[in-house]
Scaffold this active site. Structure first.
Site, mmCIF file in Angstrom:
data_model
loop_
_atom_site.group_PDB
_atom_site.id
_atom_site.type_symbol
_atom_site.label_atom_id
_atom_site.label_comp_id
_atom_site.label_asym_id
_atom_site.label_seq_id
_atom_site.Cartn_x
_atom_site.Cartn_y
_atom_site.Cartn_z
ATOM 1 N N HIS A 268 52.486 23.470 0.458
ATOM 2 C CA HIS A 268 51.148 22.902 0.320
ATOM 3 C C HIS A 268 51.160 21.476 -0.224
ATOM 4 O O HIS A 268 50.422 20.611 0.237
ATOM 5 C CB HIS A 268 50.318 23.781 -0.622
ATOM 6 C CG HIS A 268 50.194 25.183 -0.127
ATOM 7 N ND1 HIS A 268 49.737 26.215 -0.894
ATOM 8 C CD2 HIS A 268 50.489 25.710 1.075
ATOM 9 C CE1 HIS A 268 49.759 27.328 -0.180
ATOM 10 N NE2 HIS A 268 50.205 27.035 1.011
ATOM 11 N N CYS B 271 47.853 13.301 21.884
ATOM 12 C CA CYS B 271 47.638 13.460 20.439
ATOM 13 C C CYS B 271 48.872 13.914 19.667
ATOM 14 O O CYS B 271 48.754 14.321 18.517
ATOM 15 C CB CYS B 271 46.451 14.360 20.160
ATOM 16 S SG CYS B 271 46.576 15.939 20.932
HETATM 17 C C1 PEP Z 1 51.664 18.512 19.435
HETATM 18 O O1 PEP Z 1 52.355 19.517 19.638
HETATM 19 O O2 PEP Z 1 51.945 17.387 19.864
HETATM 20 C C2 PEP Z 1 50.449 18.618 18.620
HETATM 21 C C3 PEP Z 1 49.588 17.639 18.536
HETATM 22 O O3 PEP Z 1 50.297 19.752 17.905
HETATM 23 P P1 PEP Z 1 51.087 20.047 16.544
HETATM 24 O O4 PEP Z 1 51.854 18.804 16.180
HETATM 25 O O5 PEP Z 1 50.067 20.413 15.539
HETATM 26 O O6 PEP Z 1 51.965 21.176 16.930
#
Ligand code: PEP
Ligand code: MG
Length: 765
Positions: A370, A684
């Site tokens: 955390h 993203c």
């Molecule tokens: C990814 O896999 O690129 C993503 C944005 O999700 P996370 O990083 O939360 O797995």
């Protein structure tokens, strides 16, 4: 029962007598060596042991025999063991006791002929700890094969606490400007990127217990009770101070502390230590040491993470007992500090003023704990898994924490320090310049508009999102808020949380991703039903949601309620097949119908998307586009699966470049298909926040990028500087390359456009 308690009280009387004698010896004005000799004699007699020895470590790396009764006297100051070597080294390395009926049968036994210890069969050793550091080891040995009782271990630990002060004095007197003044480079694990330079400040270092032994157990019990009540009051007050409490990230953390304060087993153990002759503060610390030693062996992650909660609580209690105000940042708030701790609870970190902290350095910690999540949200560089931090660094030392490489430079040369300081100053200047870009549009030099959004997961992220100039939240990782809680938030708590996010973002759009737990994102209270060999490819995200539909239903209900009268955007993670999207969508439709039946106001508009993270989905895009309102490309997962390269394994980072022709061909294909279908697509993953990678994605046809808020200004500066159409025109030819990376070619283009910043580093920029 009667005789049991009589025996117990007799043994406490005897222990208290031992402590009283020890204290007398320690207060004596005689030579220190003479006093150490008296002490080992006294302990050996009390425990009916043939041997009692004290080992101490001046440099945190080597333990030296300082006094003994029973081993050959010529071994004193000659016998040395490295931390981790032999039984004594093992105790120091793990800060935990070791009791063995047959010491020589233990795999770590290291024979030292000068000691003459071959005739002793049994062995009991405990660490001598002070302020979280291992100063030495106290050992007793017997000729016969003896099984030491828990009470024997307890007595040794109690004695070790008293001894700690004397050993600390011995070592302090010897250290002077010795080897500890030398520069040093330590290696740990990078938990959060960035560089921080500051003065070492040990978390709760101020709380060194000076009064270990107490005669009046009744009085100490009263002090303990009062201190516990004070901590309880303080935490309750903090809870009450929370405006709209359920929405705060630390609300449930504080509630857990209240639960721990009431933990009877824990209180009883402290009371027992007081009955044994310790002061209330020494008793609290002793139980903390015991708990730590026991918990370090525990495999269960939930229990291990409770350790830092216990440690946090103990520190508050200690601060209360020694008259501090119970806050981590007691007294003056630290300035330019590198905070060092064995481990840190999230609430403890939140107690510090963010502006005074340059970095965090942990002896233990975990990249998914955390406190690490909170440090990331606050953009504080953090390095963990660095046990030497506790032994090799002195309070006030200059420390450079390199959270990009997991490297720590202690007492660096002036030239090194200046170099890093200059580098940081240049970065700060740049950030200030970038901040000025906040209100300027993200439009390339040749007039192409781009939408830059932020990734977020905690409420403490939101001010950073706004400050970064993001056009919205392109990815709200809802599981992060679940990860810093102690229990599954119910629909009401989730509704409050999502409503708060929407409120704080005002008119800016927010894309909520449904829970992506599993893999490296574990919820302490959620049983994943056994260890998985490949958790990243295991039971996670949408797979859990569809197997436990009540979890997804509750979350969607909360989102729908929170978005009454507002826009709601939901994205489902880790979709591998169209059927999974359909099933998740059906649950969403049911939740909407339920809300309508209940007369709840519906969201003003709803858009539903899927994350492209599993390569199998690449061959189902047309069917998917017919169903979704937007697509989010999670490049972190997508490329880990495309290259079969664990994203969490530092040995593989940089091995496969996201700027390779393969990766970029894939991105271009997705962007082109999405454009043809008229479906907006956002990148993203972390690559969206790295200027060169972001530039390549734009050249591939992406027009929406979502990234950590701290990265956004740098990416915006890149967008505004480059001629995008020119790179786009060259891309087909660049993508023809059979192998290698296009990094150099893309960097050249950026440089030709006059961009200087964020383009020279490797893929981990
Ligand atoms: C990814 O896999 O690129 C993503 C944005 O999700 P996370 O990083 O939360 O797995
Ligand atoms: Mg992912």
């Amino acid at each position: 029962m009667e005789s049991g308690s009589r025996l117990e009280s007799e043994s406490w009387v005897a222990t208290r007598e031992l402590l009283r004698r020890l204290r007398e010896i320690m207060q004596d004005a005689g030579a220190i060596q003479e006093r150490l000799n008296q002490i080992v004699g006294l302990i050996a007699d009390y425990l009916s042991a043939e041997v009692c020895s004290i080992y101490a470590s001046a440099d945190g790396a080597v333990l030296e025999l300082r006094a003994t009764k029973g081993l050959r006297p010529e071994a004193v100051r000659r016998t040395r063991l490295r931390v981790g070597e032999g039984l004594v080294g093992d105790i120091a390395a793990h800060a935990r006791p070791l009791a063995l009926a047959e010491a020589q049968a233990h795999p770590n036994f290291a024979y030292r002929p000068e000691t003459g210890e071959e005739i002793y069969h049994s062995f009991l050793g405990v660490p001598v700890l002070r302020g979280g550091k291992v100063l030495g080891v106290l050992v007793v040995q017997n000729v016969v094969s003896r099984s030491y009782s828990n009470a024997d271990v307890e007595i040794c630990e109690t004695v070790a606490m008293v001894l700690a002060e004397l050993i600390d004095r011995v070592l302090d007197a010897e250290l002077g400007g010795g080897p500890e003044a030398m520069p040093l480079r330590l290696l740990g694990t990078a938990f959060n990127s960035g560089i921080g330079i500051g003065a070492a400040r040990f978390h709760h270092k101020g709380i060194v217990i000076t009064r270990v032994v107490a005669d009046d157990a009744g009085r100490e019990s009263d002090r303990l009770r009062d201190a516990l009540a004070a901590v309880e009051r303080r935490v309750s007050r903090r809870l009450a101070d929370r405006e709209g409490g359920a929405g705060r990230d630390d609300h449930e953390i504080l509630e857990t502390y209240l639960m721990l304060v009431g933990d009877r087993g824990w209180r009883t153990r402290i009371e027992d230590a007081i009955s044994g002759g310790l002061s209330a503060e020494a008793a609290v610390q002793k139980v903390q040491n015991d708990t730590r030693a026991r918990m370090l062996n525990v495999k269960d992650r939930y229990l291990r993470e409770r350790l830092s909660d216990f440690e946090d609580l103990t520190s508050r209690l200690l601060a209360e007992l020694v008259g501090e105000d119970g806050r981590a940042a007691n007294g003056e708030a630290p300035r330019d500090a590198v905070l060092i701790a064995r481990d840190l609870g999230p609430a403890e970190l939140l107690d510090y003023d963010r502006h005074g902290l340059r970095a965090v350095l942990l002896a233990e910690g975990s990249p998914t704990a955390h406190a690490t999540i909170v440090a990331r949200a606050l953009d504080i560089p953090i390095v963990g898994h660095c046990p030497e931090a506790l032994t090799q660094i002195q309070d006030g030392d200059c420390v450079i924490v390199n959270g990009d490489l997991g490297q720590v430079l202690v007492r660096p040369d002036e030239s090194v320090r200046r170099e890093f300081a200059d580098n940081l100053a240049a970065r700060a200047q740049q950030s200030a310049r970038f901040l000025e870009l906040r209100h300027l549009p993200a439009v390339s030099k040749d007039g192409i508009e781009v939408s830059l959004q932020a990734n977020a997961g905690l409420l403490i992220d939101l001010p950073h999102v706004r400050d970064s100039g993001a056009e919205g939240i392109g990815l709200y990782r809802t599981e992060v808020a679940f990860m810093v809680r102690e229990k599954l938030p119910d629909v009401a708590a989730q509704t409050a949380l999502y409503a708060r996010v929407l409120d704080e973002m005002g008119d800016l759009p927010v894309v909520f991703r449904t829970l992506d737990i599993g893999g490296d994102k574990l919820l302490p209270y959620f049983d994943l039903e056994g260890e998985e060999a490949n958790p990243a490819m295991g039971w996670r995200a949408i797979r859990i949601a569809l197997d436990r539909p009540e979890l997804l239903r509750d979350q969607l209900r909360a989102m729908i309620r929170a978005a009454a009268g507002k826009d709601l955007a939901v994205v489902f993670p880790m979709i591998a097949e169209i059927a999974e999207f359909d099933a998740a969508r059906a649950i969403l439709d049911e939740a909407l119908a339920d809300a309508a039946r209940a007369g709840d106001a519906p969201p003003r508009a709803l858009s539903v998307g899927a994350m492209l993270e599993v390569p199998a989905l690449l061959w189902q895009l047309p069917a998917l586009f017919a169903r979704i309102d937007f697509l989010s490309v999670g490049s972190n997962d997508l490329f880990q699966f495309v290259f079969a390269s664990d994203r969490a394994n530092p040995r593989l980072s940089g091995r496969y470049d996201a700027l390779s022709p393969v990766a970029l061909r894939l991105l271009r294909q997705v962007a082109e298909q999405a454009a043809a279908a008229g479906v907006p697509v956002t990148l993203c993953g972390e690559m969206a926040g790295r200027p060169l990678e972001a530039l390549a994605a734009l050249a591939c046809g992406f027009r929406r990028l979502s990234m950590a808020p701290a990265k956004l200004p740098l990416v915006k500066a890149m967008v505004r500087a480059v001629d995008l159409a020119a790179l786009q025109a060259r891309l087909p030819e660049l993508l023809e390359a059979e192998a290698g990376s296009l990094r150099a070619a893309i960097a050249r283009h950026a440089r030709d456009c006059g961009l200087t910043c964020g383009i020279n580093c490797g893929s981990e920029t």
